[in-house]
Design an enzyme around this catalytic site. Sequence first.
Site, PDB file in Angstrom:
ATOM      1  N   ASP A   8      49.660  78.077  46.105  1.00 36.30           N
ATOM      2  CA  ASP A   8      49.470  79.270  46.014  1.00 36.30           C
ATOM      3  C   ASP A   8      50.354  80.025  46.903  1.00 36.30           C
ATOM      4  OD1 ASP A   8      48.330  79.196  48.509  1.00 36.30           O
ATOM      5  OD2 ASP A   8      46.207  79.709  47.818  1.00 36.30           O
ATOM      6  N   CYS A  64      48.445  75.091  50.040  1.00 36.14           N
ATOM      7  CA  CYS A  64      48.006  76.387  50.142  1.00 36.14           C
ATOM      8  C   CYS A  64      47.833  76.720  51.745  1.00 36.14           C
ATOM      9  CB  CYS A  64      46.744  76.547  49.575  1.00 36.14           C
ATOM     10  SG  CYS A  64      45.097  75.580  50.220  1.00 36.14           S
ATOM     11  N   THR A  66      45.821  76.347  54.224  1.00 38.05           N
ATOM     12  CA  THR A  66      45.011  75.173  54.989  1.00 38.05           C
ATOM     13  C   THR A  66      45.055  73.912  54.122  1.00 38.05           C
ATOM     14  OG1 THR A  66      43.068  75.682  53.646  1.00 38.05           O
ATOM     15  CG2 THR A  66      43.143  76.910  55.682  1.00 38.05           C
ATOM     16  N   HIS A  97      44.564  52.894  52.388  1.00 37.79           N
ATOM     17  CA  HIS A  97      43.169  52.791  52.126  1.00 37.79           C
ATOM     18  C   HIS A  97      42.419  53.298  51.209  1.00 37.79           C
ATOM     19  CE1 HIS A  97      42.553  51.315  56.643  1.00 37.79           C
ATOM     20  NE2 HIS A  97      43.666  50.752  56.141  1.00 37.79           N
ATOM     21  N   HIS A 132      39.388  47.522  49.856  1.00 34.80           N
ATOM     22  CA  HIS A 132      39.505  48.988  49.462  1.00 34.80           C
ATOM     23  C   HIS A 132      39.378  49.165  48.066  1.00 34.80           C
ATOM     24  CE1 HIS A 132      41.123  49.342  53.754  1.00 34.80           C
ATOM     25  NE2 HIS A 132      42.006  48.712  53.573  1.00 34.80           N
TER      26      HIS A 132
HETATM   27  C1  RB5 Z   1      44.824  82.257  50.424  1.00 35.10           C
HETATM   28  O1  RB5 Z   1      44.667  83.237  51.288  1.00 35.10           O
HETATM   29  C2  RB5 Z   1      44.092  81.013  51.123  1.00 35.10           C
HETATM   30  O2  RB5 Z   1      42.868  81.162  50.892  1.00 35.10           O
HETATM   31  C3  RB5 Z   1      44.520  79.961  50.414  1.00 35.10           C
HETATM   32  O3  RB5 Z   1      45.625  79.593  50.635  1.00 35.10           O
HETATM   33  C4  RB5 Z   1      43.772  78.613  50.923  1.00 35.10           C
HETATM   34  O4  RB5 Z   1      44.085  78.443  52.406  1.00 35.10           O
HETATM   35  C5  RB5 Z   1      42.669  78.171  50.614  1.00 35.10           C
HETATM   36  O5  RB5 Z   1      42.075  77.047  50.970  1.00 35.10           O
END
Ligand code: RB5
Length: 145
Positions: A8, A64, A66, A97, A132
Site C-alpha cells: 500500500d 505496508c 507495519t 518451520h 512441522h
Molecule cells: C497505512 O497508513 C497503514 O495503516 C498501513 O500501511 C499498515 O501499516 C496497516 O497495517
Amino acid sequence: MKITIGCDHGGIHLKDAIVAHLKNQYEVTDIGTYSTESVDFPSYAEEVAHRVTNKEADLGILVCGTGIGMSIAANKVPGIRAAVVSDCFSAQATREHNDSNVLCLGERVLGEGLALRIVDTWLAAEFQGGRHTKRLRLVEKMEGK
Ligand code: RB5
C-alpha cells in the site's frame, strides 16, 4: 522462482527497493500500488495471496507501514501462511518451520538494509518438513480443508 509483490502507500518505497533488489535473480511481478496516494491494503494482500494459491507465484511479499495489516488480510485466504518478520532469525525459522508462503514487512519499522537481508534470508531458507508437516496439517484443518 516466481515472486509476486504488493504494497500500500505505506510500503511503496520499500516495495520498490525490494523489486530492484530481486528483479535480476527472480521472476518478479509487481502488482502495485505504484504511487503514494492512499489505498486500502486488503485489496493488495488479496491479490498477492490469490496469485500464490493459484500458483501464478511460488511466493509472495507484501509491504505496508507495519506489515501487520497485510498479514491479517493475507491470512484470510485459505492456503496462505503469511508471516510478519522484523529479524533474520524469524525470517529463516518461518520458512523452515511454518513453510510461510507470504512475507510481510513494515516500511515504517525496518531500515532498507535489514529489510533486504530479511528478504534474502527468507528466500534462501527451505521448509524442513518432518514434525512441522503435522503441525501445518493441523492449521489446514482449522481452515476447513
Ligand atoms: C497505512 O497508513 C497503514 O495503516 C498501513 O500501511 C499498515 O501499516 C496497516 O497495517
